[in-house]
Design a protein around this motif. Structure first.
Motif, PDB file in Angstrom:
ATOM      1  N   GLY A   1       0.815  -1.198   0.000  1.00  0.00           N
ATOM      2  CA  GLY A   1       0.000   0.000   0.000  1.00  0.00           C
ATOM      3  C   GLY A   1       0.851   1.249   0.000  1.00  0.00           C
ATOM      4  N   PHE A   2       0.230   2.340  -0.421  1.00  0.00           N
ATOM      5  CA  PHE A   2       0.867   3.650  -0.337  1.00  0.00           C
ATOM      6  C   PHE A   2       0.141   4.393   0.767  1.00  0.00           C
ATOM      7  N   VAL A   3       0.721   4.402   1.954  1.00  0.00           N
ATOM      8  CA  VAL A   3       0.087   4.962   3.143  1.00  0.00           C
ATOM      9  C   VAL A   3       1.084   5.894   3.812  1.00  0.00           C
ATOM     10  N   LEU A   4       0.928   7.176   3.575  1.00  0.00           N
ATOM     11  CA  LEU A   4       1.835   8.155   4.154  1.00  0.00           C
ATOM     12  C   LEU A   4       1.310   8.626   5.514  1.00  0.00           C
ATOM     13  N   PRO A   5       2.204   8.912   6.441  1.00  0.00           N
ATOM     14  CA  PRO A   5       1.759   9.484   7.711  1.00  0.00           C
ATOM     15  C   PRO A   5       1.355  10.936   7.542  1.00  0.00           C
ATOM     16  N   THR A   6       0.690  11.474   8.539  1.00  0.00           N
ATOM     17  CA  THR A   6       0.318  12.875   8.570  1.00  0.00           C
ATOM     18  C   THR A   6       0.592  13.425   9.961  1.00  0.00           C
ATOM     19  N   THR A   7       0.253  14.673  10.184  1.00  0.00           N
ATOM     20  CA  THR A   7       0.412  15.275  11.500  1.00  0.00           C
ATOM     21  C   THR A   7      -0.960  15.609  12.072  1.00  0.00           C
ATOM     22  N   TRP A   8      -1.175  15.224  13.312  1.00  0.00           N
ATOM     23  CA  TRP A   8      -2.448  15.482  13.985  1.00  0.00           C
ATOM     24  C   TRP A   8      -2.147  15.952  15.399  1.00  0.00           C
ATOM     25  N   GLU A   9      -2.553  17.153  15.699  1.00  0.00           N
ATOM     26  CA  GLU A   9      -2.303  17.736  17.013  1.00  0.00           C
ATOM     27  C   GLU A   9      -0.829  17.623  17.393  1.00  0.00           C
ATOM     28  N   ASN A  10       0.020  18.023  16.437  1.00  0.00           N
ATOM     29  CA  ASN A  10       1.473  18.082  16.611  1.00  0.00           C
ATOM     30  C   ASN A  10       2.136  16.716  16.788  1.00  0.00           C
ATOM     31  N   GLU A  11       1.443  15.677  16.376  1.00  0.00           N
ATOM     32  CA  GLU A  11       1.985  14.318  16.471  1.00  0.00           C
ATOM     33  C   GLU A  11       1.914  13.651  15.102  1.00  0.00           C
ATOM     34  N   VAL A  12       2.958  12.933  14.725  1.00  0.00           N
ATOM     35  CA  VAL A  12       2.928  12.155  13.492  1.00  0.00           C
ATOM     36  C   VAL A  12       2.105  10.897  13.734  1.00  0.00           C
ATOM     37  N   VAL A  13       1.125  10.662  12.859  1.00  0.00           N
ATOM     38  CA  VAL A  13       0.215   9.520  13.007  1.00  0.00           C
ATOM     39  C   VAL A  13      -0.021   8.886  11.638  1.00  0.00           C
ATOM     40  N   GLY A  14      -0.730   7.773  11.626  1.00  0.00           N
ATOM     41  CA  GLY A  14      -1.099   7.119  10.377  1.00  0.00           C
ATOM     42  C   GLY A  14      -2.414   7.652   9.836  1.00  0.00           C
ATOM     43  N   ARG A  15      -2.600   7.524   8.528  1.00  0.00           N
ATOM     44  CA  ARG A  15      -3.824   8.052   7.905  1.00  0.00           C
ATOM     45  C   ARG A  15      -4.199   7.207   6.690  1.00  0.00           C
ATOM     46  N   PHE A  16      -5.461   6.833   6.620  1.00  0.00           N
ATOM     47  CA  PHE A  16      -6.035   6.203   5.439  1.00  0.00           C
ATOM     48  C   PHE A  16      -6.964   7.201   4.749  1.00  0.00           C
ATOM     49  N   ALA A  17      -6.925   7.232   3.423  1.00  0.00           N
ATOM     50  CA  ALA A  17      -7.913   7.971   2.633  1.00  0.00           C
ATOM     51  C   ALA A  17      -8.521   6.981   1.650  1.00  0.00           C
ATOM     52  N   PHE A  18      -9.738   6.562   1.924  1.00  0.00           N
ATOM     53  CA  PHE A  18     -10.410   5.559   1.101  1.00  0.00           C
ATOM     54  C   PHE A  18     -11.281   6.247   0.053  1.00  0.00           C
ATOM     55  N   VAL A  19     -10.924   6.078  -1.195  1.00  0.00           N
ATOM     56  CA  VAL A  19     -11.691   6.638  -2.307  1.00  0.00           C
ATOM     57  C   VAL A  19     -12.015   5.559  -3.335  1.00  0.00           C
ATOM     58  N   HIS A  20     -11.042   4.732  -3.649  1.00  0.00           N
ATOM     59  CA  HIS A  20     -11.206   3.722  -4.698  1.00  0.00           C
ATOM     60  C   HIS A  20     -12.202   2.650  -4.255  1.00  0.00           C
ATOM     61  N   PRO A  21     -13.280   2.429  -5.021  1.00  0.00           N
ATOM     62  CA  PRO A  21     -14.260   1.414  -4.626  1.00  0.00           C
ATOM     63  C   PRO A  21     -13.721  -0.012  -4.702  1.00  0.00           C
ATOM     64  N   GLY A  22     -12.523  -0.188  -5.305  1.00  0.00           N
ATOM     65  CA  GLY A  22     -11.923  -1.518  -5.383  1.00  0.00           C
ATOM     66  C   GLY A  22     -11.061  -1.873  -4.187  1.00  0.00           C
TER      67      GLY A  22
END
Length: 455
Positions: free
Chosen positions: A416-437
């Motif tokens: 998978g291509f799963v990049l982390p993001t920042t949330w409340e000054n903390e690096v965390v994991g993030r999923f963005a589900f768009v593809h119906p497959g």
């Protein structure tokens, strides 16, 4: 310049056929691209090149540096997942050299685009008089709408060009909103969000406490924040906007597709009161890149701002009656590709039920993933329940470097291509589900990879 036309057609057609009919929608592990300058050196020359050589250079060299956003394993940013119908009709738009600027020269494509705009406006609950045009995306839509907000406020307040004006925005607003305000010379009144959500109460308090004499002329709400998919308090913000005579703009670039989904439609209540809003078809409406819908409650107001005047355009305006439409009158661009046509074709081919189902699938898999993390992955933590199709989670004990290494390993393994993001000054994991497959099996593979420390 036509010596290769027939051969080029065959080469490109073959390449497109192979791409569109391939069952392999792998992410591909991108090359670093460090040698691209050397590869491309000398290619643009006086005598030209054999088309087969250039196409192979793209296939063998350039394409290996690209991560395929059409893969159901592309779960970062807000990915695009264009339907084959949309991709194919994007080729028709290009091959026919369609220009969607004036009704005089493009009545058919403009009528088709307006049919899509009408569908979206109806889903949002805007009146039958609402309308607009397709632009290149959310950034262009925000810019065009807020120029209208600025200029109509100047006229209403009797202020000269250059007067200091402000727009109320949340601290969670998309970066393009800040860029737009900078471009149009308007300042931001930044309103603190409540648990990352912009509320009418917070806007009212900010306006009541404001001691700055320069007028606030508009407010921008978000229907689906990019990081977490949060929908602002649209109804509450609409109440305050109406009470203070503010232009109410809704940035629904990502989340606006949720208007198709009955499971979340109520969360958008209040959008029907917007003066303008945007939704990108190249995000969650499965269109090709470079297409966003911009819709105004009263499009004639936008026309009074954006319509361009020049001797060579007089003939265009004389051919525009009540039922006719020049998209160039509703946004900052003049020359434009009819970017709504691929979405029109895809909707006409697949039907709105299929769109509703595909959008609901993204919402459903986000909820299922949250439930799965809570029940089967004790080392992971859901940071907030998903409203749309984005999900934030924490891997307990990981540093920013470990998230980064984990992300690179996932891509290298084609999981998978799963990049982390920042949330409340903390690096965390993030999923963005768009593809119906995207399947739960794919999600499990990603989650299973978090069981060990990132190497």
């Amino acid at each position: 310049m036509h010596r290769y036309d027939e051969r080029l057609f065959g080469l490109i057609s073959g390449h497109v056929h192979e791409q569109l009919h391939s069952d392999d929608i792998a992410l591909e592990c991108p090359d670093s691209g460090e040698d691209l300058g050397e590869i491309l050196d000398g290619l643009l020359c006086a005598s030209g090149n054999d088309p087969e050589h250039v196409l192979k250079l793209y296939q063998r060299e350039l394409s290996r540096t690209i991560i395929n956003q059409a893969s159901p394993r592309f779960l970062s940013f807000i990915p695009g997942a264009p339907t084959k119908a949309a991709q194919l009709f994007d080729m028709v738009v290009s091959s026919d050299a369609l220009l969607g600027t004036f009704w005089l020269e493009s009545a058919g494509v403009i009528a088709a685009e307006n049919q899509v705009l009408r569908l979206i406006a109806d889903l949002a609950g805007l009146p039958a008089t609402a309308g607009g045009c397709f632009v290149s995306g959310g950034s262009a839509g925000n810019l065009s709408a807020l120029v209208v907000a600025r200029d109509t406020a100047r006229r209403r307040l009797g202020l000269p060009v250059g007067s200091r004006l402000r727009v109320a925005v949340s601290d969670q607003a998309h970066s393009s909103v800040g860029s737009t305000l900078n471009v149009i010379g308007v300042e931001a009144l930044v309103v603190p969000s409540v648990d990352h959500r912009f509320t009418g109460a917070a806007l009212r308090a900010a306006l009541d406490d404001d001691r700055d004499p320069s007028p606030v002329i508009a407010v921008v709400a978000t229907a689906g924040t990019t990081n977490a998919g949060i929908i602002d308090d649209l109804a509450g913000i609409a109440d305050v906007a109406e009470a203070h005579d503010l232009w109410f703009h809704v940035d629904a670039a990502y989340g606006g597709a949720g208007l198709f989904a009955p499971s979340v439609r109520q969360k958008f209540d209040g959008i029907e009161r917007a003066d303008s809003f945007i939704v990108d078809s190249h995000k969650w409406l499965f269109g090709p890149f470079g297409s966003g819908a911009l819709i105004y409650r009263e499009p004639q107001v936008a026309r009074s701002v954006h319509s361009q005047v020049a001797p060579y355009l007089d003939v265009v305006q004389t051919h525009t009656g009540q039922s006719k439409w020049n998209p160039s009158d509703y946004a900052h661009q003049l020359t434009r590709t009819p970017g709504g046509m691929p979405l029109w074709f895809s909707l006409a081919v697949h039907g709105t039920d299929a769109y509703r189902s595909a959008i609901e699938s993204g919402i459903s898999i986000a909820r299922e993933t949250a439930d799965l993390i809570r029940t089967e992955y004790p080392h992971l933590e859901v940071l907030r329940d998903p409203e749309l199709s984005c999900l934030l989670f924490r891997r307990r004990g990981w540093s920013a470097d470990e998230y980064s290494r984990w992300s690179k390993e996932l891509l290298a393994a084609q999981i998978g291509f799963v990049l982390p993001t920042t949330w409340e000054n903390e690096v965390v994991g993030r999923f963005a589900f768009v593809h119906p497959g995207t399947t739960m099996e794919m999600v499990r593979q990603v989650l299973d990879s978090t069981s060990e420390p990132a190497s």
